[in-house]
Design a protein around this motif. Sequence first.
Motif, PDB file in Angstrom:
ATOM      1  N   PHE A 230       0.835  -1.203   0.000  1.00 25.03           N
ATOM      2  CA  PHE A 230       0.000   0.000   0.000  1.00 25.03           C
ATOM      3  C   PHE A 230       0.869   1.253   0.000  1.00 25.03           C
ATOM      4  CE2 PHE A 230      -3.442  -2.564   2.327  1.00 25.03           C
ATOM      5  CZ  PHE A 230      -4.071  -2.872   1.138  1.00 25.03           C
ATOM      6  N   SER A 231       1.958   1.197   0.743  1.00 14.32           N
ATOM      7  CA  SER A 231       2.808   2.379   0.825  1.00 14.32           C
ATOM      8  C   SER A 231       3.570   2.582  -0.475  1.00 14.32           C
ATOM      9  CB  SER A 231       3.770   2.235   2.000  1.00 14.32           C
ATOM     10  OG  SER A 231       3.044   2.154   3.204  1.00 14.32           O
ATOM     11  N   ALA A 232       4.149   1.495  -1.003  1.00 15.57           N
ATOM     12  CA  ALA A 232       4.955   1.627  -2.220  1.00 15.57           C
ATOM     13  C   ALA A 232       4.102   2.068  -3.403  1.00 15.57           C
ATOM     14  CB  ALA A 232       5.641   0.296  -2.534  1.00 15.57           C
ATOM     15  N   GLU A 235       0.187   6.302  -4.209  1.00 19.24           N
ATOM     16  CA  GLU A 235      -0.525   7.260  -5.054  1.00 19.24           C
ATOM     17  C   GLU A 235      -1.602   6.587  -5.892  1.00 19.24           C
ATOM     18  OE1 GLU A 235      -0.734  10.508  -4.004  1.00 19.24           O
ATOM     19  OE2 GLU A 235      -1.491  10.340  -6.067  1.00 19.24           O
ATOM     20  N   VAL A 237      -2.987   3.629  -5.471  1.00 22.98           N
ATOM     21  CA  VAL A 237      -4.035   3.030  -4.641  1.00 22.98           C
ATOM     22  C   VAL A 237      -4.986   4.119  -4.140  1.00 22.98           C
ATOM     23  CG1 VAL A 237      -4.522   1.769  -2.508  1.00 22.98           C
ATOM     24  CG2 VAL A 237      -2.629   1.048  -3.966  1.00 22.98           C
ATOM     25  N   ALA A 238      -4.425   5.235  -3.687  1.00 18.86           N
ATOM     26  CA  ALA A 238      -5.256   6.322  -3.166  1.00 18.86           C
ATOM     27  C   ALA A 238      -6.176   6.869  -4.258  1.00 18.86           C
ATOM     28  CB  ALA A 238      -4.374   7.434  -2.593  1.00 18.86           C
ATOM     29  N   ARG A 239      -5.655   6.999  -5.475  1.00 18.08           N
ATOM     30  CA  ARG A 239      -6.494   7.478  -6.579  1.00 18.08           C
ATOM     31  C   ARG A 239      -7.632   6.505  -6.872  1.00 18.08           C
ATOM     32  NH1 ARG A 239      -2.084   9.375  -9.344  1.00 18.08           N
ATOM     33  NH2 ARG A 239      -1.966   7.401 -10.471  1.00 18.08           N
ATOM     34  N   ALA A 240      -7.297   5.206  -6.870  1.00 20.40           N
ATOM     35  CA  ALA A 240      -8.339   4.198  -7.125  1.00 20.40           C
ATOM     36  C   ALA A 240      -9.399   4.242  -6.019  1.00 20.40           C
ATOM     37  CB  ALA A 240      -7.723   2.807  -7.217  1.00 20.40           C
TER      38      ALA A 240
END
Lengths: 362, 362
Positions: A230-232, A235, A237-240
């Motif tokens: 999730f960290s790597a 961006e 993942v957050a957009r999705a």
Amino acid sequence: VRIAVLGVGLIGGSVGLAARRRLGAEVAGWDRDDGVLGRALEAEALDEAADNVADAVAGAEIVVCAAPVSAMPELVDEALKASGPDAVVTDVGSTKRELIAGLPAEEERFIGGHPLAGAETSGVEHARADLFEGARWYLVPTERSGGLHYDRLQRAVAEMGARPQAIEAAAHDELMAMVSHLPHVIANVLVQEAASELASEDERLPEIGPSFRDTTRVAGANPAIWGDIFSANGEAVARAIDSVSERLHKAAELIRAGDRDAVADWHRGARDDRVRLLESEGAGGELRELRVVVQNKPGVVAEIALALGRDGVNIEDMQLYPAQDMSSGAISLWVAGADEAKRAEATVRKLGHNVSVVGGEE
Amino acid sequence: VRIAVLGVGLIGGSVGLAARRRLGAEVAGWDRDDGVLGRALEAEALDEAADNVADAVAGAEIVVCAAPVSAMPELVDEALKASGPDAVVTDVGSTKRELIAGLPAEEERFIGGHPLAGAETSGVEHARADLFEGARWYLVPTERSGGLHYDRLQRAVAEMGARPQAIEAAAHDELMAMVSHLPHVIANVLVQEAASELASEDERLPEIGPSFRDTTRVAGANPAIWGDIFSANGEAVARAIDSVSERLHKAAELIRAGDRDAVADWHRGARDDRVRLLESEGAGGELRELRVVVQNKPGVVAEIALALGRDGVNIEDMQLYPAQDMSSGAISLWVAGADEAKRAEATVRKLGHNVSVVGGEE
């Protein structure tokens, strides 16, 4: 060909096995954990166990970094420094942008890699030579990656049985965010919501249906690995997530508005999308679902699976829906193609179970 | 006791079978579809098939309305008007608030009902006397429901093998919104998001992993039914969606902030929630997951299930993860309790498969 495998878990070990058996490669391995190296030698995944990265990569034409995502940047850096000027260095991690952004600007020898295989198990004990057979293996070259390096890596991947495909780092990470990382986030959020709602009622937990179970199956899976992923890939993942959150907002509005036909249309559209995305997967035609009602006792699943096996019908996917007291239940079986489904239906019926093929005509 | 069943599908038919066999009841049935009535008589779910609602409910002490959610208000209204002054009228639909809000203000004879069983199949052909064995059966009295009516209905439900529990209409609908309706909405939204994202890349669809498949398994399931359920339970579903959407928003923020430890903590919390909500289900202790790596050929699932059956180990849940080309794959098996898991592990290992028990020690 000489190949170095840095990190000999399920993926690294399977690369070793496949490279040795299918490419006739000489495989040197290194792992932070000496015990793992011993087991890898025992499993014949390696020709030799190296004491350090430099020894492992000495003379290697291909260097495969197979560490967890969080350890990858450091390992790739070390591999690039230690390996020869002609070696191609690759990884097998599930995110790429961050890793590639951290490379030296002039680096020509790195090409990212991501085999879509083996997510369900871990450890060299589960490694096998055919893990990549038929699997997509994304190759993620940078703007500077050399053509000869790409050619060599692609060929090795194909010879291990995988289906290589080039993709840009950003597109890769967005794709993974959508089809893999996002479902994990959603599963997490759904169990958290349920846990908070149900706890607040201060009651005994209610029965939870198969839809909730399916949707949350991966919630909290393997925290060590997923925290890093999730960290790597933060961006993307957050957009999705933002995008899905917006869609949920619209779904809530639609449902609140109370137009039954509009809701049914929306729901039907989701079914069409699902069919398009998922049901054409696999060999032998669209997957068909058989629903069977059975007594949930030891042996009943076996009896059905065995009868289907005798008929040469392969079960591509299976889901059990036990009754609350486990005394009986329904089984969904997915088989490939309408003919196979028909045959399976007849076979299961002969065993005396109630069975029907779902959907298709609706 | 005389019972009327209005709408003789899977649930209505199973009520008929269970009531006849377990309560020694005389069961009259009516259905909009004459063909269904014929099949219900054949299945011995009814003593008699009535031509209309009035004939069916004549003399009945319990009237069970088992129509689709959208047809329920009208059917319940008809049943209340046609049945005697002492009859208790109930339904089996999956939402309650709208239905109860539509009742005449002074009505004492209605008590809502919702057995959590049989969601996986439909049709009187699949009806069975033990469908409700061990299943939760929510009873939803109104403020005016009579005590004697409640007592009679509860007793009948318990005698059919179910576990009755009283719940208020609003609480029932919120609970169902959370554990059943919301997962369907999320599955829909996720496939729609993926379909729109992937279509816009105008490429061949990528491989889609098991997490996406699990999370979207119920997307678009049975549009006719679900359009109605979402509408009938619109307010509760919309509120649950809003809440999850808010949680997703926070998850996106957390992931964007890039604090790996915080992300891992959040993820670990989800695992704990899932364990608490799901893994204590069923009899015989917490479910344990076994991961088995196998050749995905006809017979292999059977072989494993059969060996476990021979050992008296029951498979509570099962999930297959086939490799892309279906040549091999992993199987997850869930069994109840640590001892059972140990026994199952040894059995599967003896067959020559790689197997491990997941989690527990992590």
